[in-house]
Design a protein around this motif. Structure first.
Motif, PDB file in Angstrom:
ATOM      1  N   GLY A   9      -7.547 -10.136  23.343  1.00 11.32           N
ATOM      2  CA  GLY A   9      -8.032  -8.827  23.279  1.00 11.32           C
ATOM      3  C   GLY A   9      -6.980  -8.199  22.044  1.00 11.32           C
ATOM      4  N   ARG A  10      -7.929  -7.114  21.153  1.00  8.90           N
ATOM      5  CA  ARG A  10      -6.912  -6.360  19.893  1.00  8.90           C
ATOM      6  C   ARG A  10      -7.560  -5.418  20.087  1.00  8.90           C
ATOM      7  NH1 ARG A  10      -7.715  -9.933  15.928  1.00  8.90           N
ATOM      8  NH2 ARG A  10      -9.144  -9.209  14.886  1.00  8.90           N
ATOM      9  N   ALA A  11      -7.100  -3.860  19.585  1.00 10.14           N
ATOM     10  CA  ALA A  11      -7.142  -2.865  19.349  1.00 10.14           C
ATOM     11  C   ALA A  11      -6.209  -2.804  18.081  1.00 10.14           C
ATOM     12  CB  ALA A  11      -6.777  -1.927  20.154  1.00 10.14           C
ATOM     13  N   THR A  12      -7.093  -2.026  17.518  1.00  9.09           N
ATOM     14  CA  THR A  12      -6.402  -1.436  16.170  1.00  9.09           C
ATOM     15  C   THR A  12      -6.670  -0.216  15.484  1.00  9.09           C
ATOM     16  OG1 THR A  12      -5.869  -3.666  15.037  1.00  9.09           O
ATOM     17  CG2 THR A  12      -5.737  -2.199  13.296  1.00  9.09           C
ATOM     18  N   TYR A  13      -5.331   0.684  15.038  1.00  9.50           N
ATOM     19  CA  TYR A  13      -6.177   2.129  15.128  1.00  9.50           C
ATOM     20  C   TYR A  13      -5.134   2.505  13.160  1.00  9.50           C
ATOM     21  CZ  TYR A  13      -5.799   6.983  14.468  1.00  9.50           C
ATOM     22  OH  TYR A  13      -6.091   8.287  13.771  1.00  9.50           O
ATOM     23  N   ALA A  14      -6.343   1.995  12.575  1.00 13.48           N
ATOM     24  CA  ALA A  14      -5.645   2.514  11.266  1.00 13.48           C
ATOM     25  C   ALA A  14      -5.529   4.288  11.045  1.00 13.48           C
ATOM     26  CB  ALA A  14      -6.464   1.495  10.006  1.00 13.48           C
TER      27      ALA A  14
ATOM     28  N   ALA B 259       0.784  -0.806   0.108  1.00 16.42           N
ATOM     29  CA  ALA B 259      -0.308  -0.261  -0.166  1.00 16.42           C
ATOM     30  C   ALA B 259       1.065   1.439   0.271  1.00 16.42           C
ATOM     31  CB  ALA B 259      -0.685   0.182   1.263  1.00 16.42           C
ATOM     32  N   PRO B 260       0.877   2.123  -0.664  1.00 16.93           N
ATOM     33  CA  PRO B 260       1.472   3.254  -1.099  1.00 16.93           C
ATOM     34  C   PRO B 260       1.130   4.288   0.389  1.00 16.93           C
ATOM     35  CG  PRO B 260      -0.410   3.159  -2.258  1.00 16.93           C
ATOM     36  CD  PRO B 260      -0.217   2.157  -1.592  1.00 16.93           C
ATOM     37  N   GLU B 261       0.456   4.596   1.035  1.00 18.86           N
ATOM     38  CA  GLU B 261      -0.317   5.278   1.485  1.00 18.86           C
ATOM     39  C   GLU B 261      -0.924   4.654   3.344  1.00 18.86           C
ATOM     40  OE1 GLU B 261      -2.104   8.692  -0.422  1.00 18.86           O
ATOM     41  OE2 GLU B 261      -3.354   6.919  -0.699  1.00 18.86           O
ATOM     42  N   GLY B 262      -0.519   5.728   4.108  1.00 17.82           N
ATOM     43  CA  GLY B 262      -2.039   4.930   5.421  1.00 17.82           C
ATOM     44  C   GLY B 262      -0.254   4.774   6.332  1.00 17.82           C
ATOM     45  N   GLY B 263      -1.138   3.912   7.559  1.00 15.53           N
ATOM     46  CA  GLY B 263      -1.067   2.469   8.494  1.00 15.53           C
ATOM     47  C   GLY B 263      -1.694   2.145   9.461  1.00 15.53           C
ATOM     48  N   GLU B 264      -0.428   1.383  10.438  1.00 17.01           N
ATOM     49  CA  GLU B 264      -2.218   0.974  11.413  1.00 17.01           C
ATOM     50  C   GLU B 264      -1.278   0.618  12.351  1.00 17.01           C
ATOM     51  OE1 GLU B 264      -4.419  -2.596  10.521  1.00 17.01           O
ATOM     52  OE2 GLU B 264      -2.807  -3.391  11.197  1.00 17.01           O
ATOM     53  N   VAL B 265      -1.216   0.634  13.907  1.00 15.33           N
ATOM     54  CA  VAL B 265      -0.785   0.354  14.646  1.00 15.33           C
ATOM     55  C   VAL B 265      -1.698  -0.335  15.690  1.00 15.33           C
ATOM     56  CG1 VAL B 265       0.025   1.109  17.215  1.00 15.33           C
ATOM     57  CG2 VAL B 265       0.542   2.451  15.023  1.00 15.33           C
ATOM     58  N   SER B 266      -1.615  -1.908  15.997  1.00 23.46           N
ATOM     59  CA  SER B 266      -2.634  -2.554  16.635  1.00 23.46           C
ATOM     60  C   SER B 266      -1.325  -3.475  17.442  1.00 23.46           C
ATOM     61  CB  SER B 266      -2.450  -3.907  15.376  1.00 23.46           C
ATOM     62  OG  SER B 266      -3.831  -4.888  16.348  1.00 23.46           O
ATOM     63  N   THR B 267      -2.425  -3.870  18.908  1.00 24.08           N
ATOM     64  CA  THR B 267      -1.654  -4.593  19.595  1.00 24.08           C
ATOM     65  C   THR B 267      -2.218  -5.818  20.433  1.00 24.08           C
ATOM     66  OG1 THR B 267      -0.781  -4.248  22.107  1.00 24.08           O
ATOM     67  CG2 THR B 267      -2.169  -2.963  21.256  1.00 24.08           C
ATOM     68  N   THR B 268      -2.117  -6.594  20.298  1.00 23.87           N
ATOM     69  CA  THR B 268      -2.570  -7.973  21.370  1.00 23.87           C
ATOM     70  C   THR B 268      -2.395  -7.815  23.022  1.00 23.87           C
ATOM     71  OG1 THR B 268      -3.545  -8.425  18.875  1.00 23.87           O
ATOM     72  CG2 THR B 268      -3.461  -9.853  20.239  1.00 23.87           C
ATOM     73  N   TYR B 269      -2.906  -8.029  23.297  1.00 23.03           N
ATOM     74  CA  TYR B 269      -2.093  -8.924  24.704  1.00 23.03           C
ATOM     75  C   TYR B 269      -3.476 -10.892  24.631  1.00 23.03           C
ATOM     76  CZ  TYR B 269      -1.737 -10.255  29.964  1.00 23.03           C
ATOM     77  OH  TYR B 269      -1.344 -10.900  31.027  1.00 23.03           O
ATOM     78  N   GLY B 270      -2.681 -11.859  25.282  1.00 22.97           N
ATOM     79  CA  GLY B 270      -3.943 -13.006  25.489  1.00 22.97           C
ATOM     80  C   GLY B 270      -3.475 -13.495  26.706  1.00 22.97           C
ATOM     81  N   GLY B 271      -3.399 -14.798  26.604  1.00 24.85           N
ATOM     82  CA  GLY B 271      -3.188 -16.127  27.561  1.00 24.85           C
ATOM     83  C   GLY B 271      -4.093 -16.730  27.520  1.00 24.85           C
ATOM     84  N   TYR B 272      -3.854 -18.227  28.639  1.00 23.27           N
ATOM     85  CA  TYR B 272      -4.275 -19.426  28.628  1.00 23.27           C
ATOM     86  C   TYR B 272      -4.723 -19.174  30.088  1.00 23.27           C
ATOM     87  CZ  TYR B 272      -1.351 -20.507  24.744  1.00 23.27           C
ATOM     88  OH  TYR B 272      -1.241 -20.918  23.133  1.00 23.27           O
TER      89      TYR B 272
END
Length: 794
Positions: free
Chosen positions: A788-793, A181-194
């Motif tokens: 859980g995952r949070a994503t900002y584009a 993709a020639p522009e834009g972006g994304e930041v994402s974080t995921t936290y989980g466990g058993y």
């Protein structure tokens, strides 16, 4: 039974669909589906799509992968979740496999699948998995060194493709296409466990906490379609432990062993770029991975070394992995007819091994407790020059592709510190000795030609041939014919026949290592892996390795009933001759004395080495059905996929006369354990059914997976061969995603939400209750995982 299974799957799958996502994560109309994706894998012709490809190809999007819960940031686990034909077991107490996990396609060996990135050959790991079950004796591609956030899509070719891509493509090809993709972006974080109930100890636990953070962005370069895009990932994983209480220990309810995932810290970076220069385009891309990981070894009891560890000790293996891949090239037009692509690729993997919380008993109380046990490095440089052009033959349009490749490979190993190999060596992982170091290289030349096109309005054909020469393994000519015939407006017949090969990896030629495993009577025994070039191995009958060769056959039906419903069924056979395996453990008192008398090395009672000792035949079938339609102001999608494969050993080499003279019996090279590895240790069948519903705000996913049964066979010596078949296990995964704004999305999900475990191992093979579950179970032995995952584009 196989026939009944196929019928059952077909009935269940009458409502099937592949979920499809656009780049903004929202499923849209049919013209965005992966069925319409123009493939770049499997043929160098133009405009082939999933359903009109002459061989089966799966297409996975970035959003498909993300919806697996990012699988703890592991690309290999994401592929195993999505592809029934892909197996990626979570091994434990398995030496190098605790650090570099090996994958299978179509039930074949991990090194019999070729991995490409943007169509360019990916290097393998420098580490040979010598103590694992699946992938034993292979140096696989490390899928987890490829960043998930870098991926635009993945094309998985399920067919032999040696004539098109060269060595290793016996089972198929996995081509990873990077985000452009020639522009834009994304930041994402995921936290989980058993969060799971461990029946083996009667406790509910929360462990394996995992943080996975990604960031990426892109920008245009110039005004003619240039771009640069890149990103980074960070992963931090806490360990898990599913070991049971130790029946060998006199202390009540003591857990001495560890069974599960080790602690891990992982950094990935990547970039992808393209820049127009006149009528041509310059491009470059690359990945970098740095990983620190831990693995479990077998417990040593206090009475063995009371001076340093009066209560016993559990050695821990440490892996420091560095992986880099860089590619640069030019592509454009040569004259008015030829497209060209010239590129250089360099890949390098360095694995530094060490062990801690152990000792060298021969050094007494002066022994260190941490040891560097050796370094392994693989370097690979590849130069490619490819040309394509359109041809007109009998008023029909064809595509001709020709090209050449030069590849240089270098494999280097370095000894561990002196304390790691002196005397008896470090307990649990004796270090690599200076006499066992390797520095070997080779040159590979290849050239190919391929022509493809529509012979008639209904009949498409693809013919390919390739010649390769290895300066250490000889030459090989391969060929492939594939075709597709449109029987009706709905049905099409497709198929392929080819011969393929896999040259022995340099790691299989030069790798040496000493490890510990259970031997006669269940006691721990040191086993030395010998290079086929080692004088001891030669004296015991080891021979130079020949390339594996295969004959591949496939035939299939595809159907597009309407714009909403399609299906495919493919059956295949893969016959492999001179399959390279790591021999079974070979040992006797007479052999130990022989090595001492002739080579001056004491205490070498058990060894193994690589050999072309087996021929195998794999038969299988794969069914995929897809259905989607608008539903309740959104898009409903259903997917059903089923795979079946069965491998049998058709012949083996007998015991070398040198070993027979030392009292080693028959089947010394391919015994019951190795036969089990090749045939029954991985599931023969796997079923995946998933459903999605989404609109502009919501994205809902549910996935049902059936992991087929497996059989484990062990050889504890003296004719003791315990065996157990583990029943199939069902697993359910779910995810709910909500888009608060066009840029911000939050997802909650779980894998194996009903907390399913594999069947418990019998008392014969659970090592006194310490290892209660099969480490090879595809469902794993960690239980339910929530994230859980949070994503900002932007």
């Amino acid at each position: 039974m196989f026939r009944r299974s196929l019928i059952s799957v077909a009935v269940v799958a009458a409502f099937a669909h592949t979920p499809v996502y656009a780049e903004d994560t929202t499923p849209t109309a049919q013209d965005d589906t992966r069925l319409g994706t123009v493939l770049v894998t499997g043929t160098r012709g133009k405009s082939r799509t999933v359903l009109d490809s002459p061989v089966p190809v799966d297409v996975l999007t970035a959003e498909d992968i993300k919806a697996t819960g990012a699988s703890n940031g592991e690309l290999g686990q994401a592929l195993a979740t999505l592809l029934p034909s892909f197996n990626f077991p979570r091994q434990s107490n398995s030496g190098g496999a605790d650090h570099v996990r090996a994958a299978q396609l179509r039930g074949m060996s991990p090194d019999q699948v070729l991995v490409l990135v943007n169509g360019k050959r990916r290097h393998t790991s420098a580490l040979v998995n010598d103590s694992s079950k699946i992938g034993r004796g292979t140096a696989p591609v490390d899928f987890n060194s490829i960043p998930i956030s870098a991926i635009k899509r993945i094309e998985v070719l399920r067919d032999g493709a040696g004539a098109q891509y060269g060595s290793d493509a016996i089972a198929g090809v996995i081509n990873i296409i990077l985000d452009d993709a020639p522009e834009g972006g994304e930041v994402s974080t995921t936290y989980g466990g058993y969060y799971t109930h461990q029946d083996a100890i009667g406790e509910r636990t929360y462990d394996g906490q995992n943080t996975f953070t990604t960031a990426k962005a892109g920008t245009k370069l110039g005004e003619e379609g240039g771009f640069v895009r890149g990103g980074a990932e960070y992963k931090d994983r806490n360990p898990t432990n599913r070991a049971g209480f130790d029946a060998f220990d006199g202390r009540a309810e003591q857990r001495n062993y560890v069974m599960g995932d080790g602690a891990l810290q992982d950094i990935n970076t990547w970039f992808n770029s393209e820049l127009p220069i006149g009528d041509a385009k310059a491009y470059a891309f690359g990945t970098y991975n740095k990983r620190h990981s831990t693995g479990a070894e077998f417990y040593r009891y206090g009475y063995e070394q009371p001076a340093i560890y009066p209560n016993g000790f559990l050695p821990q293996s440490i892996g420091d992995n560095q992986d880099i891949s860089l590619n640069g090239g030019f592509k454009g037009m040569l004259g008015q007819q030829w497209d060209y692509d010239a590129s250089l690729t360099h890949g390098r993997n360095i694995f530094e091994s060490s062990t801690r919380r152990t000792l060298n008993a021969s050094l007494g109380t002066d022994s260190p407790t941490n040891f560097d046990t050796g370094d392994y490095e693989l370097r690979q440089s590849v130069a490619n020059l490819d040309f394509t052009r359109e041809l007109s033959i009998a008023d029909r349009s064809f595509v001709l592709a020709v090209g050449g490749e030069y590849r240089y490979e270098n494999y280097i190993t370095n000894a561990g510190d002196a304390a790691s190999y002196e005397g008896t060596g470090a307990d649990g992982a004796s270090g690599l000795r200076p006499s066992e170091e390797s520095d070997i290289d080779r040159n590979v030349f290849g050239t190919y030609a391929e022509v493809s096109g529509d012979v008639t309005d209904r009949f498409f054909v693809d013919l390919a041939t390739r010649w390769e020469r290895y300066d250490d393994a000889g030459s090989k000519l391969t060929g492939k014919f594939s075709g597709r015939y449109q029987l009706t407006d709905i049905l099409a017949l497709r198929g392929a026949v080819s011969n393929n090969f896999r040259a022995p990896s340099l790691a299989q030629v030069g790798f040496q290592h000493t490890t510990s495993n259970f031997g006669t009577g269940g006691t721990l025994t040191d086993i030395r892996v010998l290079s086929v070039n080692d004088p001891i191995a030669k004296a015991l009958g080891a021979e130079d390795l020949d390339p594996e060769t295969s004959k591949n056959f496939s035939i299939g039906l595809t159907a597009k009933f309407n714009d909403n419903f399609d299906a495919s069924l493919d059956v295949f056979r893969i016959d492999v001759k001179d399959r390279i395996t790591l021999s079974q453990r070979i040992g006797s008192d007479a052999m130990e004395q022989y090595i001492l008398d002739n080579f001056g090395q004491a205490g070498v009672h058990d060894v193994n080495f690589f050999t072309n000792a087996a021929d195998t035949q794999t038969d299988g079938a794969e069914l995929v059905l897809n259905y989607h339609q608008p539903f309740a102001d959104g898009e409903l999608g259903l997917t059903t996929a089923y795979t079946y494969n069965h491998t049998k050993v058709t012949s083996t080499k007998g015991t070398p006369e040198q070993l027979a003279a030392l009292g080693i019996g028959e089947d010394a090279l391919v015994g019951v354990e190795e036969r089990n590895t090749l045939t029954d240790a991985a599931p023969k069948d796997r079923f995946v059914f998933s459903t999605t519903w989404s609109n502009e705000t919501w994205n809902l996913l549910a996935r049902l997976t059936r992991q087929g049964s497996t059989t484990r066979v062990f050889d504890f010596g003296g004719g003791d061969h315990p065996e157990q078949t583990y029943n199939a296990v069902w697993q359910v995964d779910t995810e709910v995603a909500y888009k608060f704004t066009p840029q911000f999305t939050v997802a909650l999900g779980g894998n194996n939400i009903f907390d399913k475990y594999p069947e418990k191992s019998s008392d014969e093979i659970n090592y006194g209750g310490n290892l209660p579950y099969d480490v090879l179970s595809p469902v794993g032995s960690n239980g339910a995982y929530y994230y859980g995952r949070a994503t900002y584009a932007f």
